[in-house]
Scaffold this active site. Structure first.
Site, PDB file in Angstrom:
ATOM      1  CG  ASP A 187      -2.040   0.898   1.209  1.00 60.83           C
ATOM      2  OD1 ASP A 187      -2.430   1.301   0.192  1.00 60.83           O
ATOM      3  OD2 ASP A 187      -2.749   1.212   2.083  1.00 60.83           O
ATOM      4  CG  HIS A 335      -8.064   0.453  -5.685  1.00 63.61           C
ATOM      5  ND1 HIS A 335      -8.948   1.291  -5.357  1.00 63.61           N
ATOM      6  CD2 HIS A 335      -7.139   0.630  -5.066  1.00 63.61           C
ATOM      7  CE1 HIS A 335      -8.803   1.907  -4.410  1.00 63.61           C
ATOM      8  NE2 HIS A 335      -7.438   1.465  -4.042  1.00 63.61           N
TER       9      HIS A 335
END
Length: 483
Positions: A187, A335
């Protein structure tokens, strides 16, 4: 091109760089005794607030330790303070100036919930919605124990002036999983760079980037009082964001969202749907996200993971979508392609850069236990982002990108040029009424092919369980106008 001079000593530390943290306690509170609270904050709390200047110095010290192969990053602790619209009213009075329309409406307002397709607030954590929330303390440190100690000290200092409505601690995942969210993906790779703050790795050849692919954004997109982006040129200085009052300078808006991740259900869904599609489950998961779990982007590794690429900060974000107009490498609805469109935005890269956010969240909850085939322990992401316009930045990304099945518009099939409906962002996209979502082309047609496939997603994998909009005032504003 001259870069703006940022007053880092007056900006709260989590806003631009992010407080150093292995653990973070979010303390949501109600002001019970306003005069007492103001006096105690001025006497005891403001000097404990961690500034962006302190965070920058700590980050430099951490980098130096790493160069010397020292394992310890230092036992730093941090403290920041955000206020809701109700909190500002408590401190200044009902006649106070009105700020950002989205901020004034609030994350729990029915109009916001409908606008973003969020679950009703009645379905949120009961404790979180049990009383009015006036503010939030962010307490960070090297361990849960240290954060608990600092939090107890903070609450002792504030005494009966506040009531804690809800608090929860997030923590980085253990060992080699640090830096990865609970679905298993690395992330925080595509954070924007900040002009006047982020160091340029190649100033001669790429003067407008920090790391390769990390475009430098004018700081007014994230902090009041500085130039923002030019909506027609991705590099040029634009006008500063409107400030309703002068004391907004060096402040920022924080969006908080507690997203509970259904990890066992996500894993099972991916395996089952991959089998139906006749493809590898890791590839399907990567096409839903736009990156492999290692962080390697599909644009640079379309069929197989490349962990070396995923770890390489000088390569793993250095790409655009212009050379992939037919989603052969990365689906339009993936995404990372939805939430940061790069050169794929309808108005080009200049438009995309006016919707950037700085993220500073942290995972929460335990690891998935052996045999946990259905979520039995609450875990997920304490999502936090900063911006100077909640409506134009966070809300725009959620509503007009992730939740819009037609975004990116104007896409066509190769050869036939038939129109394409990209579908929802599989990770954070939400359909009205929690309806079924679809994503186009989960099976790759790379480097060629014309197989038409659709991924139907009947359930959310990330469920909103609490949310709030906060102003992170400058340290000067906390010391003067607000106390």
């Amino acid at each position: 091109m001259a870069h703006p001079l940022l007053d880092l000593g007056d900006i709260q530390g989590d806003v631009l760089i992010g407080l150093q943290k292995n653990a973070e306690r979010f303390v949501f509170f109600k002001i019970v005794d306003t005069p007492s609270f103001k006096w105690l904050v001025k006497q005891h709390i403001i000097r404990r607030i961690t500034s962006a200047q302190q965070v920058k110095h700590r980050e430099f010290a951490i980098q130096q330790r790493r160069k010397q192969s020292q394992r310890s990053a230092g036992a730093y602790h941090g403290l920041n303070l955000g206020l809701t619209k109700d909190g500002i009213t408590q401190l200044i009075g009902a006649g106070r100036p009105r700020l950002d329309p989205s901020f004034e409406r609030g994350a729990d307002h029915q109009a916001t919930i409908e606008f973003l397709h969020d679950p009703a607030s009645s379905a949120w954590l009961k404790e979180f919605v049990s009383d009015r929330i006036d503010g939030a303390f962010l307490v960070t440190g090297a361990s849960k124990a240290l954060v608990t100690f600092r939090c107890n000290e903070l609450l002792r200092l504030l005494g009966a002036s506040i009531k804690v409505v809800y608090s929860e601690t997030g923590n980085t995942r253990p060992g080699t999983k640090r830096g990865y969210e609970h679905f298993g993906f690395r992330d925080g790779i595509s954070q924007p760079g900040i002009r006047g703050l982020t160091r340029r790795s190649n100033p001669g050849e790429r003067p407008d980037q920090g790391l390769p692919g990390q475009d430098l954004i004018w700081p007014g997109e994230f902090v009041f009082g500085y130039p923002g982006q030019d909506p027609f040129d991705p590099v040029k200085e634009g006008p500063p964001p409107h400030m309703a009052v002068p004391w907004l300078r060096n402040g920022s808006y924080m969006v908080f969202r507690r997203l509970e991740q259904k990890v066992p259900e996500f894993r099972k869904f991916v395996v089952d749907r991959a089998a139906r599609l006749g493809m590898d489950s890791e590839l399907l998961a990567a096409r839903m996200v736009g990156r492999w779990k290692s962080g390697a982007p599909l644009e640079l590794a379309p069929l197989r993971d490349n962990p070396v690429l995923g770890r390489d900060d000088k390569r793993n974000n250095d790409f655009d979508y212009g050379e992939d107009p037919f989603q052969r490498k990365c689906p339009y609805a993936a995404h990372i392609r939805k939430v940061y469109t790069r050169d794929d935005a309808p108005g080009g890269e200049a438009e995309a850069q006016t919707h950037r956010i700085v993220r500073a969240g942290i995972p929460f909850g335990p690891e998935v236990t052996p045999g946990e085939t259905k979520t039995s322990h609450s875990r997920g992401l304490m999502f936090v982002c900063y911006q100077t316009s909640i409506e134009r930045q966070f809300e725009f990304i959620q509503r007009s990108h992730a939740n819009d099945a037609d975004f990116v518009p104007g896409k066509v099939r190769p050869g036939s040029y038939a129109p394409v409906t990209p579908g929802f962002d599989p990770i954070i996209g939400q359909a009205a009424g929690n309806g079924v979502r679809q994503m186009d082309e989960p099976f790759p047609n790379y480097p060629a092919g014309s197989r038409r496939t659709t991924l139907e997603m009947p359930d959310q994998f990330g469920v909103l369980t609490a949310a709030g909009y906060f102003l992170m005032p400058s340290i000067t504003a906390l010391r003067t106008v607000l106390t």
